[in-house]
Design a protein around this motif. Structure first.
Motif, PDB file in Angstrom:
ATOM      1  N   GLU A  41      49.880  11.125 -59.153  1.00 38.66           N
ATOM      2  CA  GLU A  41      50.446  12.119 -57.973  1.00 38.66           C
ATOM      3  C   GLU A  41      49.426  13.040 -58.108  1.00 38.66           C
ATOM      4  O   GLU A  41      49.128  13.614 -58.971  1.00 38.66           O
ATOM      5  CB  GLU A  41      51.736  12.685 -58.202  1.00 38.66           C
ATOM      6  N   THR A  42      48.812  13.634 -56.805  1.00 32.30           N
ATOM      7  CA  THR A  42      47.978  14.562 -56.539  1.00 32.30           C
ATOM      8  C   THR A  42      48.485  15.525 -55.496  1.00 32.30           C
ATOM      9  O   THR A  42      49.149  15.332 -54.505  1.00 32.30           O
ATOM     10  CB  THR A  42      46.532  14.001 -55.989  1.00 32.30           C
ATOM     11  N   THR A  43      48.606  16.897 -56.213  1.00 28.88           N
ATOM     12  CA  THR A  43      48.974  18.024 -55.075  1.00 28.88           C
ATOM     13  C   THR A  43      47.791  18.900 -55.203  1.00 28.88           C
ATOM     14  O   THR A  43      47.569  19.813 -56.168  1.00 28.88           O
ATOM     15  CB  THR A  43      50.239  18.541 -55.704  1.00 28.88           C
ATOM     16  N   GLY A  44      47.044  19.056 -54.128  1.00 27.62           N
ATOM     17  CA  GLY A  44      46.058  20.107 -54.079  1.00 27.62           C
ATOM     18  C   GLY A  44      44.691  19.746 -54.961  1.00 27.62           C
ATOM     19  O   GLY A  44      44.635  18.286 -55.075  1.00 27.62           O
ATOM     20  N   PRO A  45      44.513  20.654 -55.881  1.00 30.01           N
ATOM     21  CA  PRO A  45      43.387  20.186 -56.751  1.00 30.01           C
ATOM     22  C   PRO A  45      44.141  19.473 -58.128  1.00 30.01           C
ATOM     23  O   PRO A  45      43.365  19.221 -58.985  1.00 30.01           O
ATOM     24  CB  PRO A  45      42.782  21.404 -57.122  1.00 30.01           C
ATOM     25  N   PHE A  46      45.356  19.432 -58.228  1.00 33.15           N
ATOM     26  CA  PHE A  46      46.096  19.090 -59.346  1.00 33.15           C
ATOM     27  C   PHE A  46      46.503  17.653 -59.086  1.00 33.15           C
ATOM     28  O   PHE A  46      47.145  17.195 -58.380  1.00 33.15           O
ATOM     29  CB  PHE A  46      47.333  19.918 -59.842  1.00 33.15           C
ATOM     30  N   SER A  47      46.272  16.953 -60.266  1.00 38.74           N
ATOM     31  CA  SER A  47      46.658  15.632 -60.509  1.00 38.74           C
ATOM     32  C   SER A  47      47.507  15.240 -61.829  1.00 38.74           C
ATOM     33  O   SER A  47      47.114  16.017 -62.783  1.00 38.74           O
ATOM     34  CB  SER A  47      45.274  14.584 -60.627  1.00 38.74           C
ATOM     35  N   GLU A  48      48.366  14.416 -61.538  1.00 37.63           N
ATOM     36  CA  GLU A  48      49.410  14.194 -62.744  1.00 37.63           C
ATOM     37  C   GLU A  48      49.609  12.516 -62.616  1.00 37.63           C
ATOM     38  O   GLU A  48      49.487  11.820 -61.685  1.00 37.63           O
ATOM     39  CB  GLU A  48      50.679  14.717 -62.364  1.00 37.63           C
ATOM     40  N   GLY A  49      49.652  11.978 -63.743  1.00 37.73           N
ATOM     41  CA  GLY A  49      49.841  10.619 -63.883  1.00 37.73           C
ATOM     42  C   GLY A  49      50.432  10.087 -65.298  1.00 37.73           C
ATOM     43  O   GLY A  49      50.655  10.917 -66.042  1.00 37.73           O
ATOM     44  N   GLY A  50      50.908   9.169 -65.316  1.00 37.29           N
ATOM     45  CA  GLY A  50      51.441   8.695 -66.416  1.00 37.29           C
ATOM     46  C   GLY A  50      52.230   7.091 -66.475  1.00 37.29           C
ATOM     47  O   GLY A  50      52.224   6.550 -65.365  1.00 37.29           O
TER      48      GLY A  50
END
Length: 178
Positions: A133-142
């Protein structure tokens, strides 16, 4: 369940909890290779090194031990171990009473399996094994644990380790040469 979850059960969870606990208990018993509650058991077991290990301890009464043809077998007992003069390749049928109080660790592990299921991420329940998932400049994954994908009830590796710790130890075949 509510203590493990740290919250009240939803109405949907409350309607499922008993059936899920029953299913989790069955999975745990299968992995442990034994029941934990008192009862009468009839098992066909292999003789190993002149010994037979009865899976449901503590053993309170042995009603009979016979060979596959129904002939009575002489034996002595020590706890959950039966000693006989039969050779290791033989099988016997044992009719006995055993089992006792369910250990707290078993109860907590089974309840934890169900509580964990209620807390599975919605994306994992939907069948996703990975997410990004990407929200603005932030990305999270797993990656979701295999037991969480699909939201199915199963033993996690730690649950299986607990169940296996309750299995009757396997007897090894020992040959002594003189």
């Amino acid at each position: 369940m509510e203590a493990l979850l740290g919250r009240d059960l939803t109405s949907s969870e409350a309607g499922q909890v008993d059936a899920l606990l029953e299913q989790a208990s069955a999975l745990f018993r299968k992995a442990a290779g034994r029941d934990f509650t008192p009862g009468r058991y009839a098992n066909r077991l292999k003789v190993n090194g002149g010994e037979i290990r009865l899976p449901n301890s503590p053993v309170t009464v042995i009603h009979s031990i016979t060979d596959d043809d129904g002939n009575a077998i002489d034996y002595t007992t020590f706890g959950s171990t039966v000693t006989t003069c039969l050779r290791s390749h033989k099988f016997v049928r044992v009719d006995y009473e055993g089992g006792g109080e369910v250990p707290d660790l078993v109860t907590h592990t089974v309840a934890g399996m169900v509580a964990r299921l209620f807390n599975v991420d919605a994306r994992a329940k939907a069948g996703m094994s990975q997410f990004q998932e990407t929200t603005g400049p932030f990305s999270e994954g797993g990656t979701f644990a295999s037991w969480a994908v699909g939201g199915q009830l199963m033993l996690a590796p730690a649950d299986e380790a607990v169940a296996l710790s309750y299995r009757a130890p396997r007897l090894s075949n020992t040959v002594v040469h003189q």
